[in-house]
Design an enzyme around this catalytic site. Structure first.
Site, short mmCIF file in Angstrom:
data_model
loop_
_atom_site.label_atom_id
_atom_site.label_comp_id
_atom_site.label_asym_id
_atom_site.label_seq_id
_atom_site.Cartn_x
_atom_site.Cartn_y
_atom_site.Cartn_z
N CYS A 110 38.04 40.43 43.22
CA CYS A 110 37.17 41.61 43.13
C CYS A 110 37.11 42.03 41.67
O CYS A 110 38.15 42.07 41.00
CB CYS A 110 37.75 42.73 43.98
N HIS A 152 32.68 41.90 51.95
CA HIS A 152 33.41 42.46 50.82
C HIS A 152 32.64 43.62 50.18
O HIS A 152 33.19 44.69 49.94
CB HIS A 152 33.67 41.34 49.79
N GLU A 153 31.35 43.41 49.94
CA GLU A 153 30.55 44.43 49.26
C GLU A 153 30.31 45.65 50.16
O GLU A 153 30.34 46.79 49.69
CB GLU A 153 29.22 43.84 48.78
N HIS A 156 33.16 48.01 50.16
CA HIS A 156 33.18 48.93 49.02
C HIS A 156 32.47 50.25 49.34
O HIS A 156 32.87 51.32 48.86
CB HIS A 156 32.51 48.31 47.79
ZN ZN Z 1 34.90 44.00 45.05
#
Ligand code: ZN
Length: 194
Positions: A110, A152-153, A156
């Site tokens: 990341c 993953h995004e 966030h």
């Molecule tokens: Zn990330």
């Protein structure tokens, strides 16, 4: 404009980002932010960037997995990760559905945890519904590495980082990953000296 990427410990990375309205999406300030996110992702370089990573608690992210990144990787790694080029695109107010429950386990990193990596289990197949940069509805069906990037995004935007989902025994500095682990199987790494 290339923006500074916030690092773990910055409170903005733990906030739940708010959705954008249609008018906001079409406003010049958001259009300029999208362009800056594209430039920041390319500069890093990375395959995805979410607005909280550059200090904006908004449900906005960009993704691009360039063919030139993939060409530099060993063919075997590309195949097992099911990594294929993904053209640049913008995703706003995304809703994620996990479609294949048996997870894939691979190392990921990341940009907000610079210099580290860990094995993170992720669903192999997902569906995402959201809006594009023109505030038009989009539906994405993704598999393999693209499905991982999306998970993953989108994490966030909910204030979630991969450290919340990783196998904690596999949390390594990037240097030590390359030195000791990169050629070992995931089973060897996760089971090491147990
Ligand atoms: Zn990330």
């Amino acid at each position: 404009m290339v923006l500074k990427i916030r690092q773990v410990g910055d409170p903005v990375l733990r906030q739940k980002a708010r959705p954008l309205s249609r008018d906001e999406i079409l406003d010049r300030s958001i259009q300029e932010l999208i362009e800056s996110m594209r430039e920041t992702m390319h500069d890093a370089p990375g395959v995805g960037l979410a607005a909280p990573q550059i200090g904006y608690s908004l449900q906005l992210l960009v993704i691009e997995d360039q063919a030139e990144f993939i060409q530099k990787l060993p063919a075997e790694q590309v195949a097992e990760r099911e990594r294929r080029p993904v053209p640049f695109h913008v995703l706003i107010n995304p809703k994620l559905t996990l479609l294949k429950s048996e997870p894939a386990e691979f190392f990921e990193g990341c940009l907000s945890l610079a210099g580290f990596t860990a094995v993170v289990p992720r669903a192999k197949r997902v569906r995402v519904e959201g809006l594009n940069e023109k505030a038009e509805p989009v539906i994405i069906d993704a598999t393999g590495w693209y499905a991982r990037i999306l998970q993953h995004e989108i994490d966030h935007l909910g204030g979630v980082l991969y450290v919340d989902r990783m196998n904690s025994r596999t949390f390594f500095s990037q240097d030590n990953y390359v030195r000791h682990w990169k050629d070992r199987s995931i089973v060897e790494v996760t089971g090491y000296d147990k």
